[in-house]
Design an enzyme around this catalytic site. Structure first.
Site, PDB file in Angstrom:
ATOM      1  N   GLY A  16      30.755  17.256  78.419  1.00 21.93           N
ATOM      2  CA  GLY A  16      30.080  16.305  77.550  1.00 21.93           C
ATOM      3  C   GLY A  16      28.910  16.891  76.787  1.00 21.93           C
TER       4      GLY A  16
ATOM      5  CB  VAL B 173      36.686  19.378  79.395  1.00 19.59           C
ATOM      6  CG1 VAL B 173      37.240  20.202  78.226  1.00 19.59           C
ATOM      7  CG2 VAL B 173      36.654  20.204  80.677  1.00 19.59           C
ATOM      8  CE1 TYR B 174      36.831  22.126  74.760  1.00 22.85           C
ATOM      9  CE2 TYR B 174      36.031  21.294  72.680  1.00 22.85           C
ATOM     10  CZ  TYR B 174      37.040  21.834  73.437  1.00 22.85           C
ATOM     11  OH  TYR B 174      38.265  22.080  72.870  1.00 22.85           O
ATOM     12  CB  SER B 175      30.544  23.955  77.729  1.00 21.75           C
ATOM     13  OG  SER B 175      29.148  23.542  77.833  1.00 21.75           O
TER      14      SER B 175
END
Length: 309
Positions: A59, A48-50
């Site tokens: 991703g 989930v980043y960012s």
């Protein structure tokens, strides 16, 4: 993976949430290089980043890490921790979806395996056995070495461990919850007891309370200076000023930065072998790494620890 083999190097897990967001390109690689050169071997990220940034879809952090791992040829030395479960809802914990998310993370990380793969959040509406079995499938695929749970409470983590024990599924062997000097509810006595008794490694996030425990946020003007200021302001209530005052005393006694003191306190808590903390620049990383040379006395730990948090 037996024991805590996803623990390696100095007792700091480098948080990957900043990579591909506030730390990019050469600056990100410089931080990663400095971490490696200092003996750092554990990096935490998530699919989930960012995604919270306009134009991002998640991703971005894994992609930066994959580029760094490949360009430096250090994948075999590192313990890569990543997570899934935030880019949607409970459907993400269907067995096929877990495997699908895993494949996408592996592609971005340019890796054949994940050392520690987390269920990023609990979905209480799901039977705990369904979550355990789905992540067990990730291990059985041969592409995940160990499993962790993030943002789970004691009842659900305990149930997950019991289900794994009863069925022979791969158990969670790590927990990643929020925990720091001013926010301690998500790793209370019940979870501490469970983790120490069942040998679960607690790797806390927000160890610096979104920057509040660096001492850089003390006034309304400070809170208004950056995006993190809002979260730091939330944590400044309650016993925040009391904690900072105690930290200032310990800083005067030891010569250590407040960041180092906050992290050194964490590794003195039950079940915590290493905290997670991120650094946007090499200078910030060096400040974090001070904690590995800091030994707090029992008296200092007691003074730093407020009666309620």
């Amino acid at each position: 993976m037996s024991g805590h083999d996803f623990i390696a190097g100095i007792p700091l897990v480098l948080g990957g949430n900043v990579f591909g967001w506030t730390s990019k390109g050469d600056e990100a690689f410089a931080v990663l290089d400095a971490f490696y050169e200092a003996g750092g071997r554990m990096i935490d990220t998530a699919d989930v980043y960012s995604a919270w940034i306009p134009g991002h879809k998640g991703g971005e952090s894994e992609t930066v890490l994959g580029e760094w791992l490949t360009s430096r040829g250090v994948r075999a030395d590192m313990r890569i921790h990543t997570k899934t479960g935030m880019l949607g809802g409970a459907e993400l914990y269907e067995s096929a979806r877990v495997l699908q998310s895993l494949e996408v993370s592996l592609e971005r990380l340019q890796s054949d395996t994940i050392d520690l793969y987390y269920a990023h959040k609990d979905y209480p509406e799901l039977e705990i056995g369904a979550i355990v079995e789905a992540f067990d499938g990730a291990v059985r695929s041969g592409k995940v070495k160990a499993l962790g749970a993030s943002n789970f409470d004691a009842a659900r983590l305990g149930a997950a461990l019991d289900h794994a024990s009863a069925t022979g599924a791969e158990p969670f062997t790590a927990l990643q919850n929020e925990y720091n000097l001013v926010a301690r509810k998500a790793y209370g006595p019940d979870l501490q007891k469970l983790c120490t008794e069942r040998e679960i490694a607690m790797l806390p996030f927000f160890g610096l309370a979104s920057g509040y425990l660096t001492g850089k946020y003390r006034t309304e003007a400070d809170f208004a200076k950056s995006m993190r200021g809002g979260r730091a302001k939330e944590l400044s209530g309650g016993n925040g000023p009391q904690v900072l005052a105690a930290m200032d005393e310990v800083a005067a006694e030891t010569g250590a930065s407040l960041s180092a003191i906050a992290l050194a306190w964490l590794v003195r808590q039950p079940g915590i072998p290493a905290p997670i903390a991120s650094a946007r620049t090499v200078e910030q990383l060096r400040e974090l790494l001070e904690f590995t040379q800091l030994q707090l006395s029992d008296d200092q730990v007691a003074r730093l620890t407020p009666s309620a948090g």
